[in-house]
Enzyme design. Structure first.
Site, PDB file in Angstrom:
ATOM      1  N   ASP A 298       0.856  -1.182   0.000  1.00  0.00           N
ATOM      2  CA  ASP A 298       0.000   0.000   0.000  1.00  0.00           C
ATOM      3  C   ASP A 298       0.897   1.237   0.000  1.00  0.00           C
ATOM      4  O   ASP A 298       2.127   1.136   0.093  1.00  0.00           O
ATOM      5  CB  ASP A 298      -0.968  -0.029   1.200  1.00  0.00           C
ATOM      6  CG  ASP A 298      -2.213   0.819   0.916  1.00  0.00           C
ATOM      7  OD1 ASP A 298      -2.162   1.638  -0.018  1.00  0.00           O
ATOM      8  OD2 ASP A 298      -3.226   0.658   1.619  1.00  0.00           O
TER       9      ASP A 298
HETATM   10  C1  BGC Z   1      -5.149   3.041   0.200  1.00  0.00           C
HETATM   11  C2  BGC Z   1      -5.363   1.983  -0.863  1.00  0.00           C
HETATM   12  C3  BGC Z   1      -5.229   2.589  -2.237  1.00  0.00           C
HETATM   13  C4  BGC Z   1      -3.892   3.267  -2.347  1.00  0.00           C
HETATM   14  C5  BGC Z   1      -3.644   3.891  -3.704  1.00  0.00           C
HETATM   15  C6  BGC Z   1      -3.918   3.863  -0.055  1.00  0.00           C
HETATM   16  O1  BGC Z   1      -3.845   4.967   0.783  1.00  0.00           O
HETATM   17  O2  BGC Z   1      -5.082   2.412   1.456  1.00  0.00           O
HETATM   18  O3  BGC Z   1      -6.615   1.388  -0.689  1.00  0.00           O
HETATM   19  O4  BGC Z   1      -5.394   1.590  -3.203  1.00  0.00           O
HETATM   20  O5  BGC Z   1      -3.819   4.300  -1.374  1.00  0.00           O
HETATM   21  O6  BGC Z   1      -4.422   5.008  -3.912  1.00  0.00           O
END
Ligand code: BGC
Length: 771
Positions: A298
């Site tokens: 993430d």
């Molecule tokens: C979130 C994810 C997301 C990623 C990319 C993160 O902050 O937890 O769910 O896919 O950002 O935007």
């Protein structure tokens, strides 16, 4: 239904896929891509020509453009692409943007390896569908799959290859704002939804070489939904038993459906952050589950290992790679440190090669080496985005996601006559209708509730409007949450807004109050410690109630809310989540009876926050409380009953359904036998309607204590007025299995109970024994 909609619904129907009601536990397709000798030969040859730097570049994922979700932003993206330092990019789309990025990689880098282009397509791309919690409330896996299929058609035509979805985190704490992004509290239903979404994104044949597919990314691996106290990013500590039986099944189901990638979560798990957790990312995911795709982190999660207390970023890069991470999202720790870590002997060449290989395999599977543009063109984009049948499907699926929580004296459906007072801060919102993670959805095209009521009722109804309250009393929070939205903060004193609303309401025949949360109060980083209606909305409802007019609540929100006053005092309550591009039309269809609501909630609604975590599949304990009374020295509260306000699986209809007692094919089954459960369901009311018949199981005696009920099957059936149908469910011994104390997946002989009903509370039971 007018002719236009009949035609588009038919077209939408034709798009529906012949999918099983739910995932099969083991889908053989999941393994097909793995033993592709041509792919192996191609990747071997390519890797033979790659330098160490080029290999590490493949592991780097950067964010470009707008809508930055994390505290860190990627800089010098173009220059890094040209230097060969980038394997993938996310947060931008359109054929032109995709082409421009891809051209840089193809023209400027030595080996011309195409980029992987990703985006948070979570519940639609341009045509927006209900938020995932609403999608799950349809209990309609064809609808769920169809929404993901349409999202894939649009996203792939917009130059995307990879979507950060499905989000399959089991969530049992409504304080956590991200409950709206998943399917709710139940592992069985969550598994069905997870598999349906993967099928939708990756296509019915799981052939990612088809240019209208996108690769799914199952997130957030793992257990992110169990963050302590519902506070986002918080610690998770959980027994392996609970993990295996209750929290892991949806991730596993998504992988068995063939998902090509997995995203590691922000949280730690029993002390080891997921992104550095070798047991999780290698032993469980790859060894036990045979996952052969790639793992991305993430946002900035490798660097965040430092704040978790695992050491500096250089060490974090080692830990993440060695745990089984292949791609580093945004933080660039792999890019900065892996070469040096290799020199120092902290990581091995084989570990870097392995991660690089997985990235190249993903690109190969997507057909990017054959056509790095995957057939994108302005023409294709133009012909794909927002096609009438997509819009019709969005409206239809949105209607299916709505849940009728209360309907006294047949307040609903509304008559198309007289005067409606439309009150509330969400009545005119288009932006909020789309919910969070709106991808490329254009909120200015979204249908507000007010517009929907006008579209469906036309001039037969006189609509009067007052805002009545701001969404929150906190001006600063309001501005932050409504950023980019169209709502304005009414600066008049709260009492004046309420007075104005009462004055409007007193001229009407019925009040429709659109209250709830803004989309910005739900999704990532939106934990709430009070899950009642925010701001002065409850005060507004109390004043409206005092007018004596029938009061219909249209709730828009992303989590179970505490609605005790509302349940006691409103005449009708319709839960609409954030229903997507066609939300206003879909809600109006239900309010005026053009569609009979059939959604059922997939998270328990507590009476008060102190009951949280609250979920239907709890254990019995040694001192189970009987009934709802508080019971000294029983497992109960002094001040509130144990029972929730609305149980899991609950939702009303404009008609009623009556269940017969379930009958079983046998009283005793052997380990190789199947039990058939039949039950008759009759539509006993005055309208045609759909019902979700739910089958639960209880294992009465076991080597570990087992939940009082577990969902094991469901069927959504259409019953005409007066019609009766006999439904058949089949349970095999696999359905009786669970992970025991040694984490073996076993069925244990002994007594079981099976329950069938229209929700997890109102069921009838039958007994059987496993020999
Ligand atoms: C979130 C994810 C997301 C990623 C990319 C993160 O902050 O937890 O769910 O896919 O950002 O935007």
């Amino acid at each position: 239904m007018n002719r236009f909609y009949r035609v588009v619904f038919l077209l939408a129907g034709a798009l529906q896929l012949a999918a099983p009601l739910c995932a099969q536990p083991s889908d053989p397709r999941a393994l097909t891509h793995r033993e592709d000798p041509k792919m192996q030969a191609f990747v071997d040859e390519l890797m033979g020509r790659m330098t160490l730097e080029e290999k590490i570049g493949q592991l780097n994922l950067l964010a470009v453009g707008f809508d930055v979700t994390g505290p860190v932003v990627s800089k010098d993206v173009d220059a890094n692409i040209r230097r060969g330092n980038v394997g993938g990019v996310f947060n931008t789309y359109t054929p032109a943007a995709a082409r421009q990025l891809q051209e840089q990689a193809l023209k400027a880098t030595r080996l011309k390896i195409p980029l992987l282009l990703g985006f948070d397509v979570v519940h639609g791309h341009r045509t927006m569908f209900p938020m995932p919690l609403g999608l799950a409330a349809t209990w309609d896996m064809q609808a769920v799959e169809q929404s993901a299929r349409i999202a894939a058609e649009e996203a792939s035509a917009d130059g995307l290859h990879w979507v950060f979805s499905p989000m399959v985190d089991i969530a049992r704490d409504p304080r956590w704002g991200r409950v709206v992004e998943g399917a709710g509290e139940d592992p069985y239903l969550g598994s069905c939804v997870a598999a349906a979404m993967v099928r939708g994104y990756q296509g019915p044949d799981n052939d990612l070489a088809q240019p209208n597919t996108v690769m799914a990314c199952v997130k957030h691996f793992a257990l992110y939904g169990a963050a302590e106290a519902g506070r986002d990013y918080n610690t998770v500590d959980m027994s392996r038993q609970r993990m295996y039986n209750e929290y892991l099944p949806p991730y596993k189901a998504a992988i068995e459906a063939g998902a090509g990638s997995v995203m590691s979560s922000f949280n730690d798990i029993n002390g080891i952050p997921a992104t550095a957790n070798r047991w999780l990312l290698t032993d469980l995911l790859r060894r036990q589950w045979s996952f052969r795709g790639f793992v991305a982190t993430d946002y900035n999660a490798v660097n965040e290992l430092t704040a978790h207390g695992l050491g500096d970023e250089q060490r974090a890069a080692t830990l993440a790679l060695r745990a089984g991470v292949d791609m580093d999202m945004v933080g660039e720790a792999f890019l900065k440190y892996l070469a040096d870590n290799l020199k120092k002997g902290l990581v091995s060449p084989a570990e870097i090669d392995q991660a690089c290989r997985r990235m190249l395999e993903a690109k190969y599977r997507l057909g990017l080496f054959r056509d790095p543009y995957r057939g994108i063109s302005d023409k294709r984009a133009h012909q794909t985005m927002g096609r009438p049948e997509f819009v019709a499907a969005s409206r239809d699926i949105a209607r299916r996601s709505l849940v009728l929580l209360k309907n006294e004296r047949q307040t609903l459906p509304l008559r198309k006559a007289g005067t409606i007072a439309l009150i509330g801060p969400l009545a005119r919102s288009q932006r909020d209708m789309l919910g969070s993670w709106k991808a490329a959805g254009d909120w200015q095209q979204a249908v507000s509730l007010e517009q929907g009521l006008r579209n469906v009722a036309g001039s037969a109804v006189k609509l009067m409007y007052a805002q009545g309250a701001n969404l929150t009393a906190d001006r600063r929070l309001f501005d932050q949450l409504n950023a980019g939205g169209e709502l304005t903060f009414d600066v008049r004193p709260a009492e004046e807004l309420i007075r104005e609303a009462v004055q409007v309401a007193s001229q009407a025949d019925v009040i429709v109050a659109a209250v709830g949360e803004s989309a910005g109060m739900t999704g990532e980083a939106t934990s709430r410690a009070d899950i009642g209606l925010p701001g002065r909305q409850l005060a507004l409802l109390k004043a409206l109630k005092a007018t004596g007019k029938p009061l219909v609540l249209v709730l828009m929100n992303g989590r179970p809310l505490t609605l005790t006053w509302e349940d006691e005092n409103a005449d009708a309550i319709l839960e609409t989540w954030f229903a997507g591009s066609q939300g206003g039309n879909a809600i109006a269809d239900v309010l005026f009876g053009a569609y009979n609501p059939a959604g059922k909630i997939t998270m328990t609604f507590p009476r008060v926050l102190g009951q949280v975590p609250i979920y239907y599949s709890h254990k019995n304990t040694g001192r189970p409380a009987l009934g709802d009374q508080n019971d000294k020295y029983k497992s109960s509260y002094l001040d509130v009953p144990n029972a929730p306000l609305y149980p899991f699986g609950f939702g009303l209809s404009y008609t009623t359904f009556t269940y017969g007692k379930p009958t079983l094919s046998k009283a005793t089954i052997g380990p190789a036998e199947t039990l058939t459960v039949t039950v008759t369901v009759q539509n006993t009311g005055n309208a045609d309607g759909e019902e979700v018949a739910q089958l639960y199981l209880r294992d009465l005696v076991g080597s570990i204590s087992r939940p009082v009920k577990e969902l094991k099957g469901f069927q959504k059936v259409l019953l005409k007025r007066g019609e009766r149908k006999t439904l058949t469910f089949r349970l095999s011994v696999d359905d009786l299995k669970f992970y025991n104390d040694d984490l073996q997946f076993v069925a244990e002989p002994g007594a079981f109970q099976v329950f069938v009903g229209g929700n997890s509370r109102d069921v009838q039971a039958a007994d059987f024994t496993l020999e």
